[in-house]
Design a protein around this motif. Structure first.
Motif, PDB file in Angstrom:
ATOM      1  N   GLN A 215      31.328 -20.616  94.398  1.00 52.67           N
ATOM      2  CA  GLN A 215      32.593 -21.204  94.836  1.00 52.67           C
ATOM      3  C   GLN A 215      32.360 -22.613  95.353  1.00 52.67           C
ATOM      4  O   GLN A 215      31.538 -22.835  96.245  1.00 52.67           O
ATOM      5  N   LEU A 216      33.093 -23.572  94.762  1.00 57.67           N
ATOM      6  CA  LEU A 216      32.999 -24.969  95.162  1.00 57.67           C
ATOM      7  C   LEU A 216      34.057 -25.266  96.220  1.00 57.67           C
ATOM      8  O   LEU A 216      35.199 -24.833  96.094  1.00 57.67           O
ATOM      9  N   SER A 217      33.649 -26.005  97.254  1.00 57.11           N
ATOM     10  CA  SER A 217      34.577 -26.376  98.311  1.00 57.11           C
ATOM     11  C   SER A 217      34.139 -27.708  98.902  1.00 57.11           C
ATOM     12  O   SER A 217      33.150 -28.309  98.462  1.00 57.11           O
ATOM     13  N   GLU A 218      34.850 -28.160  99.901  1.00 56.80           N
ATOM     14  CA  GLU A 218      34.484 -29.405 100.582  1.00 56.80           C
ATOM     15  C   GLU A 218      33.153 -29.273 101.309  1.00 56.80           C
ATOM     16  O   GLU A 218      32.516 -30.266 101.657  1.00 56.80           O
ATOM     17  N   GLN A 219      32.716 -28.048 101.559  1.00 60.29           N
ATOM     18  CA  GLN A 219      31.448 -27.818 102.239  1.00 60.29           C
ATOM     19  C   GLN A 219      30.267 -27.733 101.276  1.00 60.29           C
ATOM     20  O   GLN A 219      29.119 -27.700 101.700  1.00 60.29           O
ATOM     21  N   GLY A 220      30.538 -27.663  99.974  1.00 60.47           N
ATOM     22  CA  GLY A 220      29.465 -27.577  98.994  1.00 60.47           C
ATOM     23  C   GLY A 220      29.684 -26.441  98.022  1.00 60.47           C
ATOM     24  O   GLY A 220      30.814 -26.141  97.645  1.00 60.47           O
ATOM     25  N   ILE A 221      28.595 -25.776  97.640  1.00 60.92           N
ATOM     26  CA  ILE A 221      28.655 -24.661  96.700  1.00 60.92           C
ATOM     27  C   ILE A 221      28.012 -23.440  97.341  1.00 60.92           C
ATOM     28  O   ILE A 221      26.880 -23.501  97.820  1.00 60.92           O
ATOM     29  N   ASP A 222      28.739 -22.330  97.338  1.00 58.89           N
ATOM     30  CA  ASP A 222      28.248 -21.092  97.929  1.00 58.89           C
ATOM     31  C   ASP A 222      28.320 -19.964  96.915  1.00 58.89           C
ATOM     32  O   ASP A 222      29.271 -19.873  96.128  1.00 58.89           O
ATOM     33  N   LYS A 223      27.324 -19.105  96.934  1.00 58.80           N
ATOM     34  CA  LYS A 223      27.349 -17.887  96.132  1.00 58.80           C
ATOM     35  C   LYS A 223      28.162 -16.854  96.887  1.00 58.80           C
ATOM     36  O   LYS A 223      27.881 -16.555  98.051  1.00 58.80           O
ATOM     37  N   VAL A 224      29.194 -16.304  96.238  1.00 51.62           N
ATOM     38  CA  VAL A 224      30.108 -15.379  96.917  1.00 51.62           C
ATOM     39  C   VAL A 224      30.362 -14.147  96.059  1.00 51.62           C
ATOM     40  O   VAL A 224      30.080 -14.127  94.861  1.00 51.62           O
ATOM     41  N   ARG A 225      30.913 -13.120  96.704  1.00 54.65           N
ATOM     42  CA  ARG A 225      31.399 -11.950  95.989  1.00 54.65           C
ATOM     43  C   ARG A 225      32.860 -12.188  95.585  1.00 54.65           C
ATOM     44  O   ARG A 225      33.533 -13.040  96.157  1.00 54.65           O
ATOM     45  N   LEU A 226      33.328 -11.435  94.609  1.00 54.72           N
ATOM     46  CA  LEU A 226      34.714 -11.576  94.155  1.00 54.72           C
ATOM     47  C   LEU A 226      35.681 -11.490  95.320  1.00 54.72           C
ATOM     48  O   LEU A 226      36.599 -12.306  95.449  1.00 54.72           O
ATOM     49  N   GLU A 227      35.469 -10.518  96.191  1.00 53.14           N
ATOM     50  CA  GLU A 227      36.376 -10.281  97.301  1.00 53.14           C
ATOM     51  C   GLU A 227      36.358 -11.409  98.328  1.00 53.14           C
ATOM     52  O   GLU A 227      37.228 -11.470  99.195  1.00 53.14           O
ATOM     53  N   GLU A 228      35.374 -12.297  98.249  1.00 55.44           N
ATOM     54  CA  GLU A 228      35.268 -13.415  99.175  1.00 55.44           C
ATOM     55  C   GLU A 228      35.864 -14.702  98.621  1.00 55.44           C
ATOM     56  O   GLU A 228      35.993 -15.684  99.339  1.00 55.44           O
ATOM     57  N   THR A 229      36.222 -14.712  97.344  1.00 55.03           N
ATOM     58  CA  THR A 229      36.790 -15.922  96.750  1.00 55.03           C
ATOM     59  C   THR A 229      38.184 -16.174  97.292  1.00 55.03           C
ATOM     60  O   THR A 229      38.933 -15.235  97.594  1.00 55.03           O
ATOM     61  N   ASP A 230      38.538 -17.431  97.421  1.00 52.33           N
ATOM     62  CA  ASP A 230      39.880 -17.783  97.882  1.00 52.33           C
ATOM     63  C   ASP A 230      40.949 -17.195  96.960  1.00 52.33           C
ATOM     64  O   ASP A 230      42.013 -16.756  97.414  1.00 52.33           O
ATOM     65  N   HIS A 231      40.667 -17.191  95.655  1.00 50.89           N
ATOM     66  CA  HIS A 231      41.633 -16.701  94.681  1.00 50.89           C
ATOM     67  C   HIS A 231      41.975 -15.230  94.932  1.00 50.89           C
ATOM     68  O   HIS A 231      43.148 -14.837  94.924  1.00 50.89           O
ATOM     69  N   TYR A 232      40.951 -14.423  95.131  1.00 47.82           N
ATOM     70  CA  TYR A 232      41.162 -12.996  95.363  1.00 47.82           C
ATOM     71  C   TYR A 232      41.877 -12.756  96.686  1.00 47.82           C
ATOM     72  O   TYR A 232      42.837 -11.970  96.765  1.00 47.82           O
ATOM     73  N   VAL A 233      41.420 -13.443  97.747  1.00 43.90           N
ATOM     74  CA  VAL A 233      41.990 -13.254  99.080  1.00 43.90           C
ATOM     75  C   VAL A 233      43.477 -13.608  99.095  1.00 43.90           C
ATOM     76  O   VAL A 233      44.314 -12.849  99.601  1.00 43.90           O
ATOM     77  N   VAL A 234      43.819 -14.768  98.513  1.00 44.40           N
ATOM     78  CA  VAL A 234      45.217 -15.214  98.517  1.00 44.40           C
ATOM     79  C   VAL A 234      46.093 -14.288  97.667  1.00 44.40           C
ATOM     80  O   VAL A 234      47.192 -13.908  98.071  1.00 44.40           O
TER      81      VAL A 234
END
Length: 253
Positions: A215-234
């Protein structure tokens, strides 16, 4: 790891250290790219996700060009350009390749797929290249199919397996049901020893279990789980609390 069973066409992306001194110039003024040094690919499916403007397409484009694909999409044999808009990021990256070489490949980008379809029609009109190219895309011009049909036709018919497939927002014209069909197609391609790198906003497409999500963000790039992505959460929050979210969006008491 046996490369015959797990091709691993691309293992890792590295960005030259001197690139990080160029922080005010595109694309290194994008936070996620500015802070990127290395990115390890999954041997099967790698997802690159994030909000608009975070550099997903820019990064995917650089990977595709460095892999030998046309900047606007298509196979490695496609040689056309309607407008030179790609960044020079591909000149600053190094791709660490695996022990296997793909027999097939395609760079799909939703925003310029119309140009790819037009190029295929032009080559077929000129002739002299054997069977019509449209035969590899479902047997008729991509312009004679609906937007979603033409997308899925390429995924289903043109992608032959044992290939490197780089897909930028493949869900753009696909309904949720088609996105689930696309997920099944991804599994078929993985079983045929393919490697996919996908930029997407779709939680459905992100659901492939044997994968990595960055997941790319203003803080950089992080390895995440599906449930942690902004898309899934929203999406989950909206579907579970539709009325309250609509009220908030419409600024109603």
């Amino acid at each position: 790891m046996n490369d015959l069973l797990n091709p691993y066409f691309l293992r890792e992306l590295q960005i030259s250290p001197e690139s990080h001194h160029d922080r005010l110039t595109y694309p290194f003024n994008i936070a996620a790219i500015r802070n990127l040094k290395t990115l390890k690919f999954h041997p099967k499916v790698t997802y690159i996700v994030g909000e608009n403007g975070m550099g997903k397409s820019t990064l995917l484009e650089a990977i595709a060009i460095a892999s030998g694909f046309n900047p606007e999409g298509g196979t490695r044999n496609f040689q056309f350009a309607t407008r030179e808009t790609h960044s020079n990021l591909h000149e600053r990256i190094r791709l660490i390749r695996g022990g296997a070489k793909p027999r097939d490949g395609f760079f799909f980008r939703a925003e310029s797929y119309y140009n790819v379809a037009s190029y295929i029609d032009t080559l077929d009109e000129e002739g002299g290249f054997g069977p019509p190219l449209k035969n590899s895309y479902g047997g008729k011009s991509l312009h004679e199919q609906s937007h979603g049909e033409s997308f899925f036709s390429a995924f289903l018919n043109r992608f032959g397996g044992y290939g490197l497939y780089i897909l930028d927002e493949p869900e753009a014209a696909l309904s949720p049901i088609r996105q689930m069909s696309m997920l099944a197609r991804i599994h078929e391609l993985v079983k045929s020893r393919s490697q996919l790198i996908i930029s997407t906003h779709s939680p459905i497409l992100m659901a492939y279990p044997d994968s990595i999500i960055y997941q790319l963000s203003e803080q950089g790039i992080d390895k995440v789980r599906l449930e942690e992505t902004d898309h899934y959460v929203v999406m989950k929050q909206f579907m579970n609390h539709k009325e309250s979210m609509l009220s908030e969006l419409f600024d109603e008491e």
